[in-house]
Design a protein around this motif. Sequence first.
Motif: not given
Length: 238
Positions: A94-118
Motif C-alpha cells: 500500500r505504498g509507492a507501487l499502489l500509488y503509481i498503479l492508481i495514477q496509471k490505471i485507476g483505483s479499481k484495477k489497482s486495488i484488485l491487483i494489490s489485494a491479489i498480490a497480498f
Amino acid sequence: MIGILVIIAISWLLLYFIEKQHILALGFLPIVQRLKQFLIGFLLTGILCVFIQYLEAYLKSSTWILNKNVTSGIILKSLWWDFKSVLTEELIFRGALLYILIQKIGSKKSILISAIAFGVYHWFSYGVLGNVMAMILVFIGTGLMGYAWAWAFSKTKSMMLPIGLHLGWNFIYNTIFSKGPLGELVLISKGGNELTDWISLLNFVSGLVIAPILVLIYVKCFVKKETEIKTMPDNELS
C-alpha cells in the motif's frame, strides 16, 4: 530496520522518477489528521480481533488467562516487531507501487491487483504453499483484508489508515492473544475442546471473512474520499 530504510529509499526513487513526487506523496501530512486516521484504524481492527478471539474461546469452551511471566519490556519489544512487520508490508503493498498503479490505471484495477498480490504473498508467509485448501482459505481472508486496506489508501490518499488497520489487528492478534510467532505473551488460552468441522468453519468465517467485510463496510460508508494534495510543485522536483 535496515530493510525498511531500503524499501523507503526505493519507494522514494520510484515516486520521483515515475511520478515526479517524493515520499510525502504517500500521505503522511497533515500530521494531526493522519494520526487520527491511524488511531481510528487501530481501534477498529483491534476491537474486531478481540471479538473474534473471544468468540473462538466461547466455541471451544476455553478461557484466556494473563501470562504472569510477561513484562512491559517484552510487550514493547513485541509491539516493535509487529510495527516493523506491518510497516514493511504496507510499504510494499500500500505504498509507492499502489500509488503509481492508481495514477496509471485507476483505483479499481489497482486495488484488485494489490489485494491479489497480498493474498498470494501470504501463501509464503503462512507456509501453506502446496496445501490447496489452506491456500484458498488464506487467499480469501488475507485478500479481502488487503482489498479493504488498499481501498482505504485509495480513498484517503494516505498510508496512515491502512497502517492503523493493519497494526491494530496484528498487535492484538500476535501480542495480546499470543497467536504470532513470538510465543506466549500477554494472554494465554487455557482449556477448551477441539472444534468440530462445522464450528471450525464458523470460526474461520468470522475471523477471515466477516472481519474484513466489516472493515470494507467501514471504508465504504465512513471513510471520506479525499482529493489528492500535491506535496511539492512539479517545478521543484524537475
